[in-house]
Design an enzyme around this catalytic site. Structure first.
Site, PDB file in Angstrom:
ATOM      1  N   HIS B  74       0.845  -1.201   0.000  1.00 64.16           N
ATOM      2  CA  HIS B  74       0.000   0.000   0.000  1.00 64.16           C
ATOM      3  C   HIS B  74       0.884   1.255   0.000  1.00 64.16           C
ATOM      4  CE1 HIS B  74      -4.097  -1.766   0.452  1.00 64.16           C
ATOM      5  NE2 HIS B  74      -3.350  -2.815   0.772  1.00 64.16           N
ATOM      6  N   TYR B 343       3.696  -5.231   9.565  1.00 63.49           N
ATOM      7  CA  TYR B 343       3.540  -3.769   9.472  1.00 63.49           C
ATOM      8  C   TYR B 343       4.657  -3.096  10.275  1.00 63.49           C
ATOM      9  CZ  TYR B 343      -1.378  -4.001   7.771  1.00 63.49           C
ATOM     10  OH  TYR B 343      -2.529  -4.210   7.068  1.00 63.49           O
TER      11      TYR B 343
END
Lengths: 192, 369
Positions: B74, B343
């Site tokens: 992303h 993440y």
């Protein structure tokens, strides 16, 4: 004083062994969580409050250390060994302070919330700055390895004295109290 | 000065024999090995091919290259700001402060899936919406959602396998369709999930996209009742079908449309909590829950400001889906801990890098203000 304490005080020994268990768990949890996908969340959920507990306890421990100086070194320790022991004690005390503080600081700089309980959150102690976070995060790892190495040095030194020199040094920190018969101490042995 | 005390009861210990000394050194060595070995074991040094967060992120970097300062997935995105108005309907489901009636501030980020920060907008690219709700008691709630009704992978290992299968051939620059077929042949759950995903009509833009929590979570109310939930953000902007036939020339057309829409008027979504029933899978994000499950509208999200990734504070946040307030807890979905770990690894890597300018520049965001 006719005789000198040959063991650390009960409270000192309690702090030593409790924190030893906490710190060794902490180092293993730290190493494991960065390498794990499945257990990452569980481990980090332990790592943060445990780190803060260590920070709280080391404050208590430092105060206790200043109030209750340790028994003197056995005669079997050379000057160099005493210097090394003092340096490693200083290093470990410093790391017990610095590692949790860096952890808290890096989470602050990255804006990760530090929630202890619903009503107890730690405030952010640094501004939101990811460059700062990156530097502190790296330092956290390096100092954790340094802590482990210092622990290993401490562990080996104690085992060497216990197994090879056999000067009863381990008894100073034994979790149980040892009654030493005829403990005679020279008047001059008291730290001045 | 300190002189030394001697324990008169324990005068010089008897000298050690050669063999005894050797044995004692051996014992010392063994203890040292156990200590170092335990640490190394926990650090995963003995399992070289285990999938770790670092190896997972290496995978993204192998497939997409390293784009300094950008998220490893992303990568292309844009910051947004707004607020969430809770209507109080969520109080019976969760004790999280956010569900008490009132308004909380929100910072977020719209994004496209994939690790290329300059990828051209396409109607079928994964659209992401990540949000952080700042609760009045200081707690934070972060959620990273995508516009897929189910997640294509059940486990982090499957995600990684597919990622590596999609790696372009260094000679042709294209991925090997054979490898993808091989992956799908061994992952029927992904095939099924893709059928569900393709069955959902694609909308024209970010503004009229529905965003899903992907994973199941647990809500715990003040009585201590714990229920499985998923959540959805459904747009209040009318649905318009994506035009797959003619993709606009503008490579940022999705983001530019969003900028223009937010400048015209705030965009709104309803936050809907879907309540799972016993038997609904919480550890398998590839399976949709039955459509008739109870849905509770708990409030409205309003986004009224956009900002480039170059300047938005959202750029410097890790939208870790396990940053949760008291009252929301992780489910047994194996993806959740893995997402949190990966993440974090991606965040740590990019935090130490000098970021290049984003595709959506501050000047693009100011257009039409």
């Amino acid at each position: 004083m006719p005789t000198q304490r040959s063991q650390f005080t009960v409270f000192s020994r309690l702090l030593h062994w409790t924190m030893a268990a906490m710190i060794l768990s902490m180092l293993c949890i730290g190493a494991a969580m960065v390498a794990s996908l499945a257990n990452y969340h569980v481990l980090i959920s332990i790592h943060r409050p445990l780190g803060i507990s260590i920070l709280v306890l080391v404050v208590v421990r430092l105060v206790n250390r200043l109030l209750n100086p340790p028994p003197s070194f056995p005669a079997t320790m050379s000057r160099a060994e005493r210097l090394a022991a003092t340096a490693s004690e200083f290093t470990m005390y410093s790391l017990m302070f610095i590692l949790p503080l860096i952890g808290w600081g890096m989470l602050s700089a990255a804006r990760y919330p530090i929630i202890l309980t619903r009503s107890l959150h730690l405030p952010f102690i640094l501004p939101h700055d990811v460059t700062l976070y990156a530097a502190l995060r790296k330092m956290h790892t390096i100092l954790a390895y340094l802590f482990f190495l210092t622990f290993v040095a401490h562990f080996v030194a104690i085992l060497y004295h216990a197994l090879i020199v056999r000067d009863g040094i381990l008894k100073r920190m034994a979790p149980w109290s040892i009654r030493l018969k005829n403990t005679v101490v020279d008047q001059n042995s008291v730290n001045k | 000065m300190t002189t030394d005390f001697k324990l008169s009861a324990e005068s010089e210990p008897p000298r050690l024999g050669k063999l005894s000394k050797l044995a004692r050194f051996g014992l010392l060595g063994a203890a040292l090995t156990v200590a170092a070995g335990t640490f190394a074991y926990f650090g995963g040094w003995f399992i070289r091919d285990d999938l770790t967060p670092a190896r997972f992120v290496d995978g993204f970097e192998q497939v997409n290259g390293v784009h300094a300062g950008f998220r490893r997935n992303h990568a292309k995105g844009m910051g947004v700001f707004g607020f969430f108005d809770s209507n109080g309907n969520g109080v019976r489901l969760s004790q999280a402060v956010i569900f008490q009636p009132g308004r909380v501030q929100v910072i977020g980020r719209f994004s496209l899936g994939g690790g290329h920060p300059d990828v051209s907008d396409k109607p079928d690219a994964v659209r992401g919406l990540a949000l952080q709700f700042s609760l009045p008691n200081g707690e934070l709630w972060r959620t990273a959602m995508i516009n897929f009704p189910v997640f294509p992978f059940r486990t982090p290992e499957a995600f990684y396998e597919q990622l590596i299968a999609s790696k372009p051939d260094p000679n042709t620059g294209k991925h090997d369709p054979g490898k993808m077929e091989e992956f799908l042949a061994s992952h029927p759950e992904t095939v099924q999930a893709l059928t569900v995903i393709k069955g959902q009509p694609s909308s024209s833009g970010f503004d009229n996209s529905t965003f899903h929590s992907s994973n199941a979570f647990r809500f715990i109310n003040s009585a201590g009742d714990s229920i499985p939930v998923r959540w959805i953000m459904t747009p209040m902007q009318p649905f318009e079908s994506a035009n797959n036939a003619s993709i606009p020339q503008d490579k940022n057309y999705l983001f530019n449309a969003l900028i223009a829409q937010i400048h015209r008027q705030p965009l709104r979504w309803r936050l809907i909590i879907v309540i799972g029933q016993p038997g609904d899978p919480t550890n398998d994000a590839t399976i949709p829950w039955p459509a008739e499950r109870e849905q509770v509208v708990v409030g409205t999200l309003t986004l009224d400001r956009v900002e480039s990734d170059d300047t938005s504070a959202a750029t410097d946040l890790n939208f870790d889906p396990l940053v949760l307030p008291v009252g929301i807890a992780p489910s047994d979905d194996p993806l959740l801990s893995a997402r949190s770990a990966v993440y974090s690894q991606s965040f740590t890597r990019r935090a130490g890098e000098t970021k290049q300018p984003s595709a959506i520049r501050p000047s693009d965001v100011r257009k039409g203000e």
